[in-house]
Design a protein around this motif. Structure first.
Motif, PDB file in Angstrom:
ATOM      1  N   SER A  60      37.076 -49.394  -0.582  1.00 14.62           N
ATOM      2  CA  SER A  60      37.745 -50.040  -1.480  1.00 14.62           C
ATOM      3  C   SER A  60      37.494 -51.809  -1.098  1.00 14.62           C
ATOM      4  N   HIS A  61      37.406 -52.100   0.309  1.00 14.33           N
ATOM      5  CA  HIS A  61      37.110 -53.245   0.429  1.00 14.33           C
ATOM      6  C   HIS A  61      35.454 -53.724   1.001  1.00 14.33           C
ATOM      7  N   LEU A  62      34.999 -52.856   0.576  1.00 10.45           N
ATOM      8  CA  LEU A  62      33.279 -53.438   0.437  1.00 10.45           C
ATOM      9  C   LEU A  62      33.534 -54.389  -0.278  1.00 10.45           C
ATOM     10  N   PRO A  63      32.425 -55.473   0.393  1.00  6.80           N
ATOM     11  CA  PRO A  63      32.138 -56.524  -0.343  1.00  6.80           C
ATOM     12  C   PRO A  63      30.788 -57.068  -1.987  1.00  6.80           C
ATOM     13  N   ILE A  64      30.842 -55.292  -2.294  1.00  6.70           N
ATOM     14  CA  ILE A  64      29.944 -55.676  -3.241  1.00  6.70           C
ATOM     15  C   ILE A  64      30.433 -55.435  -4.718  1.00  6.70           C
ATOM     16  N   PRO A  65      29.470 -56.164  -6.169  1.00 12.86           N
ATOM     17  CA  PRO A  65      30.574 -56.213  -7.331  1.00 12.86           C
ATOM     18  C   PRO A  65      30.123 -54.887  -7.639  1.00 12.86           C
ATOM     19  N   THR A  66      29.473 -53.931  -7.456  1.00 20.66           N
ATOM     20  CA  THR A  66      29.565 -52.737  -8.107  1.00 20.66           C
ATOM     21  C   THR A  66      30.312 -51.377  -7.800  1.00 20.66           C
ATOM     22  N   ALA A  67      30.976 -51.514  -7.440  1.00 18.40           N
ATOM     23  CA  ALA A  67      32.257 -50.735  -7.571  1.00 18.40           C
ATOM     24  C   ALA A  67      32.423 -50.239  -8.017  1.00 18.40           C
ATOM     25  N   ARG A  68      32.808 -50.599  -9.434  1.00 21.13           N
ATOM     26  CA  ARG A  68      33.766 -50.404  -9.927  1.00 21.13           C
ATOM     27  C   ARG A  68      32.600 -51.054 -12.242  1.00 21.13           C
ATOM     28  N   THR A  69      31.542 -51.229 -11.483  1.00 20.32           N
ATOM     29  CA  THR A  69      30.592 -51.944 -11.893  1.00 20.32           C
ATOM     30  C   THR A  69      29.144 -51.495 -12.554  1.00 20.32           C
ATOM     31  N   ILE A  70      28.432 -51.771 -13.437  1.00 16.24           N
ATOM     32  CA  ILE A  70      27.171 -51.210 -13.830  1.00 16.24           C
ATOM     33  C   ILE A  70      26.246 -52.845 -14.073  1.00 16.24           C
ATOM     34  N   GLU A  71      26.255 -53.462 -13.026  1.00 12.98           N
ATOM     35  CA  GLU A  71      25.628 -54.293 -12.688  1.00 12.98           C
ATOM     36  C   GLU A  71      24.582 -55.102 -13.240  1.00 12.98           C
ATOM     37  N   ILE A  72      23.800 -55.280 -14.714  1.00 13.89           N
ATOM     38  CA  ILE A  72      22.535 -55.590 -14.798  1.00 13.89           C
ATOM     39  C   ILE A  72      21.631 -56.707 -14.285  1.00 13.89           C
ATOM     40  N   VAL A  73      20.913 -56.848 -13.156  1.00 11.83           N
ATOM     41  CA  VAL A  73      20.135 -57.238 -12.982  1.00 11.83           C
ATOM     42  C   VAL A  73      18.363 -57.708 -13.702  1.00 11.83           C
ATOM     43  N   ALA A  74      18.094 -57.262 -14.351  1.00 18.00           N
ATOM     44  CA  ALA A  74      16.377 -57.872 -14.978  1.00 18.00           C
ATOM     45  C   ALA A  74      16.447 -56.685 -16.431  1.00 18.00           C
ATOM     46  N   PHE A  75      15.872 -57.328 -16.847  1.00 14.37           N
ATOM     47  CA  PHE A  75      14.862 -56.432 -17.864  1.00 14.37           C
ATOM     48  C   PHE A  75      13.214 -56.383 -18.159  1.00 14.37           C
ATOM     49  N   VAL A  76      12.757 -55.807 -17.905  1.00 12.52           N
ATOM     50  CA  VAL A  76      11.157 -54.862 -17.818  1.00 12.52           C
ATOM     51  C   VAL A  76      10.747 -54.033 -18.678  1.00 12.52           C
ATOM     52  N   PRO A  77       9.753 -54.319 -19.163  1.00 15.21           N
ATOM     53  CA  PRO A  77       8.491 -52.930 -19.615  1.00 15.21           C
ATOM     54  C   PRO A  77       8.976 -51.836 -18.730  1.00 15.21           C
ATOM     55  N   GLU A  78       9.642 -50.134 -19.915  1.00 19.08           N
ATOM     56  CA  GLU A  78       9.424 -49.024 -19.390  1.00 19.08           C
ATOM     57  C   GLU A  78       8.191 -48.793 -18.090  1.00 19.08           C
ATOM     58  N   GLU A  79       6.794 -49.248 -18.740  1.00 22.75           N
ATOM     59  CA  GLU A  79       5.231 -48.462 -17.833  1.00 22.75           C
ATOM     60  C   GLU A  79       5.812 -48.782 -16.576  1.00 22.75           C
ATOM     61  N   ARG A  80       6.376 -49.929 -16.491  1.00 17.16           N
ATOM     62  CA  ARG A  80       6.905 -50.679 -14.795  1.00 17.16           C
ATOM     63  C   ARG A  80       7.373 -49.446 -13.617  1.00 17.16           C
ATOM     64  N   ILE A  81       8.613 -48.164 -14.336  1.00 14.04           N
ATOM     65  CA  ILE A  81       9.251 -48.240 -13.491  1.00 14.04           C
ATOM     66  C   ILE A  81       8.524 -46.093 -13.125  1.00 14.04           C
ATOM     67  N   ASP A  82       8.543 -46.141 -12.149  1.00 16.52           N
ATOM     68  CA  ASP A  82       7.243 -45.161 -11.305  1.00 16.52           C
ATOM     69  C   ASP A  82       7.883 -43.895 -11.709  1.00 16.52           C
ATOM     70  N   PRO A  83       7.906 -42.717 -12.239  1.00 11.65           N
ATOM     71  CA  PRO A  83       8.785 -41.760 -12.588  1.00 11.65           C
ATOM     72  C   PRO A  83       9.357 -40.989 -11.496  1.00 11.65           C
ATOM     73  N   LEU A  84       8.076 -41.311  -9.814  1.00  8.70           N
ATOM     74  CA  LEU A  84       8.968 -40.841  -8.579  1.00  8.70           C
ATOM     75  C   LEU A  84      10.113 -41.339  -8.231  1.00  8.70           C
ATOM     76  N   GLN A  85      10.779 -43.036  -8.815  1.00  7.62           N
ATOM     77  CA  GLN A  85      11.727 -42.738  -8.731  1.00  7.62           C
ATOM     78  C   GLN A  85      13.527 -41.981  -9.164  1.00  7.62           C
ATOM     79  N   MET A  86      12.555 -41.741 -10.637  1.00  9.67           N
ATOM     80  CA  MET A  86      13.825 -41.122 -12.139  1.00  9.67           C
ATOM     81  C   MET A  86      14.464 -40.158 -10.915  1.00  9.67           C
ATOM     82  N   GLY A  87      15.781 -40.042 -11.508  1.00  8.72           N
ATOM     83  CA  GLY A  87      16.606 -38.657 -10.487  1.00  8.72           C
ATOM     84  C   GLY A  87      17.299 -38.268 -12.207  1.00  8.72           C
TER      85      GLY A  87
END
Length: 382
Positions: A80-107
């Motif tokens: 609970s003391h880990l220094p990350i802001p995403t413990a209870r937050t989905i933090e949006i970091v960027a907006f990109v075209p969908e075709e840039r996402i490699d389907p191999l990465q999707m889970g």
């Protein structure tokens, strides 16, 4: 649907309370392990190696196994003391075209549900912004003890999130492609295209798990004390060494499976009889008001007038008349304006006959003139 995680989407300074819900479910048939001799259930029990006794879930914690085999305990408080802001937050970091996402990465896929009335307005704002920009949001979030990468996109009226692997978790395809140089011919590519066109497209909603259905039939039959259905034996595919033959066979099989489509019938060929040797090459004239019969009559009359004459003058007159009479119907039948040519040739024949008969009898001279004059007169009557 039961939520598996509660938190918020961080969209700049905008916070959107959400609930994380599984977007997929498994319909696979699960089995239990049993003792084959007596059918007894095989269970896994959590036993402490040091005390040699079974422990409860409340007594179980986490630890990291070091390289030397020693255990490093990690408590929930440590996490609970880990220094990350995403413990209870989905933090949006960027907006990109969908075709840039490699389907191999999707889970795994999740739905993000708005949590409460205050979340409706910012949730709708983010959804419409994604729609209008035709882009997806890249975000970080923590789930089940680790930070993950995610992709947010619009599905209908909801926002979905796909878990993504980190780029360094995707292996490069080294040593996968064939090493030897292979040349593919255009004919093989054409057959491959034909096979793809034959298979065509399909509605994914029409696809179903045939293995699971067959397995459920076996379970139902055994539960009712019946004999399970036997699988039909399919003919083993022949060993095809020729790629072209394999592609052609595949195209035929695909056409049969799509409803037995047959090749389009060939267009009927037009059969035209050949001309016999000696037949004039000119086209058959159109019948226009009796010109054909008049020409034939004129030819026969000219032949009768000149027949039986033995003198040189008579022969010359005969040839001149036949030449004029023969050329006249040909010129008429062709439908061309050749009246002037026929008249000129008749006049020439007349002059020749007159010259040749200057020293001959008057009767021969009269016959030649008569024959030459009758040709143009018949032309006028025609």
């Amino acid at each position: 649907m039961r939520s598996i995680w509660n938190g918020a989407i961080s969209f700049g300074l905008v916070s959107i309370p959400i609930k994380l819900v599984n977007a997929t479910e498994s319909h696979a048939v699960s089995f239990r392990q049993i003792h084959t001799e007596d059918g007894g259930r095989i269970r896994y029990r959590k036993v402490c190696e040091l005390e040699d006794r079974e422990v409860t879930q409340a007594e179980i914690g986490k630890a990291y196994e070091d390289a030397d085999g020693s255990m490093v305990p990690i408590t929930d408080e440590d996490l609970s003391h880990l220094p990350i802001p995403t413990a209870r937050t989905i933090e949006i970091v960027a907006f990109v075209p969908e075709e840039r996402i490699d389907p191999l990465q999707m889970g795994a896929a999740y739905y993000l549900a708005a949590s409460g009335a205050p979340a409706a307005k910012p949730y709708t704002l983010l959804r419409e912004a994604l729609k209008r920009s035709n882009r997806v949001a890249i975000a970080k979030f923590a789930l089940r003890g680790r930070e993950r990468l995610g992709m947010l996109r619009v599905v209908g009226d909801a926002i979905a999130m796909h878990g993504l692997l980190w780029p360094d978790e995707v292996r490069a395809p080294e040593g996968v492609a064939p090493d030897a140089g292979v040349t593919v011919r255009d004919q093989e590519l054409d057959l491959a295209d034909a096979l793809m066109d034959t298979l065509g497209e399909i509605d994914l909603a029409d696809l179903h798990d045939e293995y699971r259905e067959a397995l459920e039939e076996v379970i139902a039959a055994k539960s009712a004390g019946e004999t399970p259905p036997e699988a039909r034996e399919e003919a083993a595919p022949g060993k095809v060494l020729d790629l072209m033959a394999a592609l052609e066979s595949s195209v035929r099989a695909a056409r049969e499976s799509r409803g037995g489509e047959e090749d389009a019938p060939a267009e009927e060929a037009e059969v035209r009889p050949l001309r016999e040797s000696g037949t004039p090459s000119r086209q058959t004239p159109k019948e226009t008001g009796g010109k054909k019969s008049t020409s034939a009559a004129a030819k026969k009359t000219a032949a009768k007038k000149t027949a039986g004459r033995t003198t040189a003058g008579k022969t010359v007159g005969k040839k001149a008349g036949e030449k004029a009479a023969a050329k006249e119907p040909a010129k008429k039948t062709a439908g061309r304006g050749t009246a002037t040519k026929s008249t000129t040739k008749s006049t020439t024949a007349k002059g020749a006959a007159t010259t040749n008969t200057a020293t001959r009898s008057a009767a021969a001279k009269s016959t030649a003139k008569s024959t030459a004059k009758k040709a143009p007169s018949r032309k006028r009557s025609a």
